[in-house]
Structure formats: C-alpha cells, structure tokens
Design a protein around this motif. Sequence first.
Motif, PDB file in Angstrom:
ATOM      1  N   ASP A   1      -5.034  -8.197   7.940  1.00 35.93           N
ATOM      2  CA  ASP A   1      -3.804  -8.695   8.561  1.00 35.93           C
ATOM      3  C   ASP A   1      -2.582  -8.574   7.646  1.00 35.93           C
ATOM      4  O   ASP A   1      -1.936  -9.573   7.311  1.00 35.93           O
TER       5      ASP A   1
ATOM      6  N   HIS B   1       0.053  -6.751   8.616  1.00 31.53           N
ATOM      7  CA  HIS B   1       1.165  -6.839   9.577  1.00 31.53           C
ATOM      8  C   HIS B   1       2.459  -6.183   9.075  1.00 31.53           C
ATOM      9  O   HIS B   1       3.535  -6.819   9.108  1.00 31.53           O
TER      10      HIS B   1
ATOM     11  N   ASP C   1      -4.898  -5.142  12.033  1.00 36.72           N
ATOM     12  CA  ASP C   1      -3.520  -5.622  11.976  1.00 36.72           C
ATOM     13  C   ASP C   1      -2.892  -5.101  10.689  1.00 36.72           C
ATOM     14  O   ASP C   1      -2.238  -5.842   9.942  1.00 36.72           O
TER      15      ASP C   1
ATOM     16  N   HIS D   1      -2.868  -5.827  16.815  1.00 40.80           N
ATOM     17  CA  HIS D   1      -1.469  -5.518  16.509  1.00 40.80           C
ATOM     18  C   HIS D   1      -1.254  -4.045  16.123  1.00 40.80           C
ATOM     19  O   HIS D   1      -0.121  -3.651  15.874  1.00 40.80           O
TER      20      HIS D   1
ATOM     21  N   HIS E   1     -12.310  -6.491  13.140  1.00 41.63           N
ATOM     22  CA  HIS E   1     -11.042  -7.234  13.150  1.00 41.63           C
ATOM     23  C   HIS E   1     -11.261  -8.651  13.680  1.00 41.63           C
ATOM     24  O   HIS E   1     -10.887  -9.630  13.051  1.00 41.63           O
TER      25      HIS E   1
ATOM     26  N   HIS F   1      -8.070 -11.381  11.863  1.00 40.37           N
ATOM     27  CA  HIS F   1      -7.491 -11.865  13.122  1.00 40.37           C
ATOM     28  C   HIS F   1      -7.165 -13.345  13.089  1.00 40.37           C
ATOM     29  O   HIS F   1      -6.051 -13.740  13.413  1.00 40.37           O
TER      30      HIS F   1
ATOM     31  N   HIS G   1      -6.151 -15.953  10.945  1.00 45.63           N
ATOM     32  CA  HIS G   1      -5.595 -15.967   9.596  1.00 45.63           C
ATOM     33  C   HIS G   1      -5.959 -17.277   8.884  1.00 45.63           C
ATOM     34  O   HIS G   1      -5.111 -18.130   8.642  1.00 45.63           O
TER      35      HIS G   1
HETATM   36 FE   FE2 Z   1      -3.224 -10.711  12.495  1.00 50.99          FE
END
Ligand code: FE2
Length: 297
Positions: free
Chosen positions: A72, A74, A105, A136, A208, A241, A243
Amino acid sequence: MVALGEGFGAGLVLSLRARYESRMLRPPSGLSRREMLRLSSGVFLSMGLWPGALSAADAPRSGNYSFIVTNDTHHMSDECTAWLERVVAQMRGHREARLCLALGDLTDTGSRESMTAFRKTFAKLGLPLHVQIGNHDYAAGNDRSQYEAAFPGRLNYEFRYRGWQYVSLDTTEGTKADKVQIQPATFAWLEENLRRLNPRRPTILFTHLPMAEGVQYRPLNADALLDQFRDFNLRAVFSGHYHSLTQRSGRNGAVMTTNRCCALKRGNHDGSKEKGYFLCVARNGDVTFEFIEVNPA
Ligand SMILES: [Fe+2]
C-alpha cells in the motif's frame, strides 16, 4: 468431534494414520502409537496436525535469507515519488535482503504516471521485485491496463528461491474494497499450476486482500482459496489492503499478516501513525518478521 467416514475427515485420518504406521512421523509426547492410531480427525486438527503441518515435518532442506515485504504505497504525486525514494534508500540499508514483495495498491488510481514512478523508484532497490495488484491499481471502469503494461504476467504467478516457493495471487475484484469475491481466473490458475509445486517445500503466499480469518476486508471466498493450500507446507501469508498491523496463526501454523501502509498520503485504518514495511527472515523452514518504520524526512 469429527467421526470417521465423514468425507475429508476420514481421508485425513487415514492419511495421518498411514504416516504414523509407516513411522514417517512420531506421536506427540505423552501419547503412545496405539493411542495415536485411535484418534479422530477433529483431534488431529486440534493438535495442529493439519496435512500441511505434516508436510512441514519432513520438508526438504531450504535456504536461510532475508527479504522485504511492503504494501500500500499508494503513489499519487511527485511528493510521493520523493517519499518512496527515501523508503527505497532506507531499504537498501538491509544488505542481507535478497528480494522484495510489494503487495498491491502500488498506486492510488492506477495511472500510467504513478505506475511508472513506482516501477522506476523500486528499480533503484537493486533487488528482484515481485508485485501484486491492489484495488487501487485499477483506473476507472476497472481498467488495469497500466498495471499489466508496467508488470506483465504479474497477476497470478509463482517463483522459487533457495528451496522456497512463493505464490502470488490476484485477490481483487476491480476497484471494489469490501465484500470482494476473488475472481474465477485466480482459482483457474491454482487448478492449473499448484500441481507443479512441491507441497512439502516451505511456501509463502502473498496477496493484496487479507486472508486471515477475522481481519477486516477479508474476501468472501478467502476460505476457498486457502483450501487449495490444504496439503501445502504453507509457512507465511502476507497481505495488505487493511492498513493495520495484524498477525494470526493459520491452520497449518502459517503466520498470516497485514501491515501498516507505506504511503505518504494515506493513513492507517487502526489509527497508528507509523509508516513502514516488514523485514523478514526465512530460516530453518520458517518465517519471522519485524516492522521497520520509515524515518520521517
Ligand atoms: Fe491500500
């Protein structure tokens, strides 16, 4: 308690008894071999003697090494690129690490710019990078073309390293974040490919979406996926996923985790402020890990 003659339970008991009778396994302390052979499958399971645990008991030799797991990130802006440059610079300090897993992500909106920035930044790590797609990493309309262009062949795949098997599975349903159904393509890949792996070798699964029971955002059909590994010497399941730092013990004794995110612009779901990644050690057929916080700028 499960009685003999109940499908899988009966098969399990017969398989276990055959292995005890052939003296491939020793009874746990306090039990005679005769007592062992009278047990039902429910008792076997409660003792942690799931078939995969038996695989662990006579697993082939495997190497010891370290690896990094991140999730993640992002990526969404130039600011995030600068952040990830710092993350990667810190990761490079783990000179003992031999590979890196990135659990999806990677980007925030699946854009070409973000996917490219992530790929180029993590190339500087100088380690083999094994990615997985997150919800994402899809653009609007469930378009994952940028992920597939940046990382071809990286939806469902496996690789091996020093006697260990890694299985990377796509658990996404497009951009959907909750009540997700893992898609038929993933199960079709398992049907086709798991037979090529050695169930006795120590195996690491990474996804994920969270796989452990009771963890938020776990897919609706996560059990069906884990069932595919019933006979495997599964040692660890790493997921993102959600967090948050979670750790569970899986049915084969595998450690199952999620982690805080490694994103500049996204927060953690458990309210914690730390951002970072796992530094993991594969040693003597098992996996341990520690959370490494990324130092603020
Ligand atoms: Fe995420």
